[in-house]
Design an enzyme around this catalytic site. Structure first.
Site, PDB file in Angstrom:
ATOM      1  CB  SER A 159      12.463 -85.269  15.863  1.00  0.00           C
ATOM      2  OG  SER A 159      12.669 -86.468  15.153  1.00  0.00           O
ATOM      3  N   GLY A 160      13.543 -82.504  16.604  1.00  0.00           N
ATOM      4  CA  GLY A 160      13.447 -81.167  17.164  1.00  0.00           C
ATOM      5  C   GLY A 160      14.777 -80.462  17.301  1.00  0.00           C
ATOM      6  CG  HIS A 197      16.118 -83.658  25.119  1.00  0.00           C
ATOM      7  ND1 HIS A 197      16.180 -84.941  25.619  1.00  0.00           N
ATOM      8  CD2 HIS A 197      16.808 -83.697  23.957  1.00  0.00           C
ATOM      9  CE1 HIS A 197      16.872 -85.711  24.802  1.00  0.00           C
ATOM     10  NE2 HIS A 197      17.262 -84.978  23.788  1.00  0.00           N
ATOM     11  CG  ASP A 239       6.634 -92.958  29.449  1.00  0.00           C
ATOM     12  OD1 ASP A 239       7.199 -93.232  30.527  1.00  0.00           O
ATOM     13  OD2 ASP A 239       7.252 -92.753  28.392  1.00  0.00           O
ATOM     14  CB  THR A 299      14.528 -95.734  29.253  1.00  0.00           C
ATOM     15  OG1 THR A 299      14.954 -94.488  28.697  1.00  0.00           O
ATOM     16  CG2 THR A 299      15.708 -96.443  29.884  1.00  0.00           C
ATOM     17  CB  THR A 322      17.531 -98.683  38.045  1.00  0.00           C
ATOM     18  OG1 THR A 322      18.485 -99.710  38.371  1.00  0.00           O
ATOM     19  CG2 THR A 322      18.227 -97.319  38.017  1.00  0.00           C
TER      20      THR A 322
END
Length: 558
Positions: A54-55, A218, A399, A436, A488
């Site tokens: 959003s945004g 973003h 996070d 993710t 990763t």
């Protein structure tokens, strides 16, 4: 300080308000959250679904309707929607010819849409994806992330919307979308950052007389600030850079987009200067769009998008649309009122139950071992929470520790209600953890659980874990595109799967060594690619976290 005019649930409330203000165009589904078009052209055989953080309004919900999108899926501000939302929205609007996902090239969006596509395909729904990657500011050879998806998303959604209403098939739409993307490029500049959604302050500070050249939607800063040139010089620089990189020949579509706080007066000045620059370069502008269509909240800035138009695309671009935010169009569709049907407001998907442990004694014994692994994994994550958070703050947004701990706590709750450990972890991470990392770990647990449930009489537990880890790694690579060496979780899963063939202790050792070795790797996938060089010398947080799973398995199975 915080933004003053927001409810406690700003995204949900905003979408509900949007639908209430557009009752003849838009319907909202609240759990999971997505919005759909109320009407649909009867010739359309394929549902079009897009979404993202959003945004960016009016992207994407403002483009719901005849001639454009069937469903729009919002995430939190500047964050990807969850794969569960995308999956439910896609099921709600899929046509007899399937569903097409239009995805901006941001890591979270790519992965969550890909996971939703995997789930849809497993259910027999035909699905294809168009990946929009038009931002020349991130066109670098040293990462696999590629160009970000920005302003060209509007162009793709409009052209594909009209083509879908003309009855094109899923394969035809996917090929058309890829062609439009290939012939589109953008760049953006900002004179002031957006307001931080949480603090109410500017997200970053600019020195007086400077601009951020190459910002993302973003709110990402550019690679470097530049001294502010004169207006004409700035627009010329942007047009020349985009024109140099957009492939093909023929007429152009010129899209001047505001990033939220730039006035229409300013944008029209930009359009005039850009159009003049193109004219002096001998370029013809055959189509155009000016306005705030892809915002970065209230960033003061604008982007310029150029698309090389094939002759057959122009009627699609000029075709009519009935949406809250896109101009109605120039051409006459010839569609009689009966050619438009009212779509039912989608109901929330019925809740799915997790498979409980079976009554078979051998199965119960295997379930107990898997339950013990998940419980020990949760303990290890709690013990290492601070370190996992620190590692993610070095090269990400910090996070990962919260996501991993939260997912495992949810899994433990599900296990307390009688569900087996791996199935509980699958559902907790695949459906309940955002960002993710959560959905990717959900895929790993999905395949570990699958291997466990299909363990042959002659298989030992380590062999089942080896097979499940290998299949989970393959699924993660399908949706995320990572290869060994990209820094990763794939760098842990691939060697762990191989080593598990020799037992749990070997699997844990290989996973730990592989996680530590990521400290020497350069990030080529994920958010860490946007903070070039940061995190060097430190292990990847995701790799370190998933290595704890194999440590837990080795301890339990010892």
């Amino acid at each position: 300080m915080s933004l003053p005019f927001l409810s406690a649930t700003p995204i949900e409330t905003a979408l509900r308000g949007f639908a209430a203000a557009q009752p003849n165009l838009v319907a909202v589904n609240e759990d999971p959250l997505f919005a759909t078009s109320v009407r649909r052209c009867t010739r359309r055989q394929v549902g079009l679904v897009s979404g993202g953080g959003s945004g960016h309004e009016p992207l994407h919900a403002g483009f719901l309707g005849v001639g454009m999108l069937d469903a729009a899926v919002p995430g939190a501000v500047f964050a990807s929607p969850h794969n569960t939302q995308i999956h439910a929205a896609s099921r709600a609007v899929a046509g007899p010819g399937g569903v097409l996902h239009i995805v901006k090239n941001y890591t979270g969006d790519v992965i969550n849409f890909a996971i939703a596509a995997e789930r849809l395909a497993a259910e027999g729904v035909e699905v294809a994806t168009v990946l929009v990657d038009d931002d020349v500011a991130t066109d670098a050879d040293d990462t696999a992330t590629g160009r970000r998806g920005t302003g060209a998303t509007v162009v793709v959604e409009k052209i594909l919307g009209a083509a879908a209403d003309a009855g094109l098939s899923l394969d035809e739409l996917a090929a058309l979308g890829a062609d439009v993307v290939e012939h589109s490029r953008s760049v953006a500049v900002a004179a002031r950052a957006q307001t931080d959604f949480h603090t109410g302050d500017d997200a970053f500070e600019l020195d007086p007389g400077h601009l951020e050249y190459g910002v993302g939607i973003h709110g990402e800063r550019a690679a470097a600030s530049i001294e502010r040139p004169g207006f004409e010089s700035l627009v010329a620089k942007m047009v020349d850079e985009v024109l140099e990189q957009v492939p093909g020949d023929g007429g152009l579509l010129l899209f001047v987009n505001g990033l939220g706080a730039t006035t229409q007066l300013e944008l029209l000045n930009v359009y005039a200067a850009a159009s003049d620059r193109l004219s002096r370069a001998g370029e013809a502008v055959d189509a155009r769009l000016v306005g705030n269509y892809v915002a970065a909240l209230d960033m003061t800035g604008f982007s310029i998008t150029l698309t090389r138009l094939r002759p057959e695309w122009l009627p699609y671009w000029e075709g009519p649309s009935i949406t809250p935010s896109f101009p109605a169009g120039l051409a006459d569709s010839g569609a009689a009122p009966e050619a438009l049907v009212r779509q039912p407001v989608p109901d929330a998907e019925p809740s799915q139950t997790l498979p409980a442990a079976t009554a078979d004694p051998a199965d119960q014994a295997r379930h107990k071992l898997q339950d013990d692994v998940v419980r020990r994994f949760a303990e290890l994550v709690e013990e290492n929470y601070e370190e996992l958070t620190r590692l993610d703050r070095v090269a990400g947004d910090g996070d990962f520790g919260d996501n991993l701990r939260g997912g495992l706590r949810e899994a433990l709750q599900l296990m307390n209600h009688g569900y087996s450990g791996l199935a509980a972890a699958e559902r907790a991470f695949l459906d309940g953890v955002g960002g993710t990392s959560g959905p990717l770990l959900g895929l790993l647990f999905k395949w570990l659980d699958h291997a466990h449930r299909h363990q042959g009489a002659g298989d030992d537990a380590a062999a089942a874990w080896a097979r499940g880890t290998a299949e989970g790694c393959a699924a993660i690579q399908r949706v995320g595109g990572a290869e060994p060496g990209d820094r990763t979780i794939v760098d842990v899963l691939a060697p762990a799967a191989k080593a598990l063939q020799s037992g749990f202790a070997e699997g844990a050792r290989a996973a730990d060594e592989a996680a530590r070795a990521t400290a020497e790797l350069e990030a080529k996938r994920g958010r860490a690619t946007y903070v070039a060089g940061r995190g060097a010398g430190e292990p990847d947080a995701g790799a370190a976290g998933v290595a704890l799973l194999f440590q837990a398995a080795a301890e339990v199975q010892a």
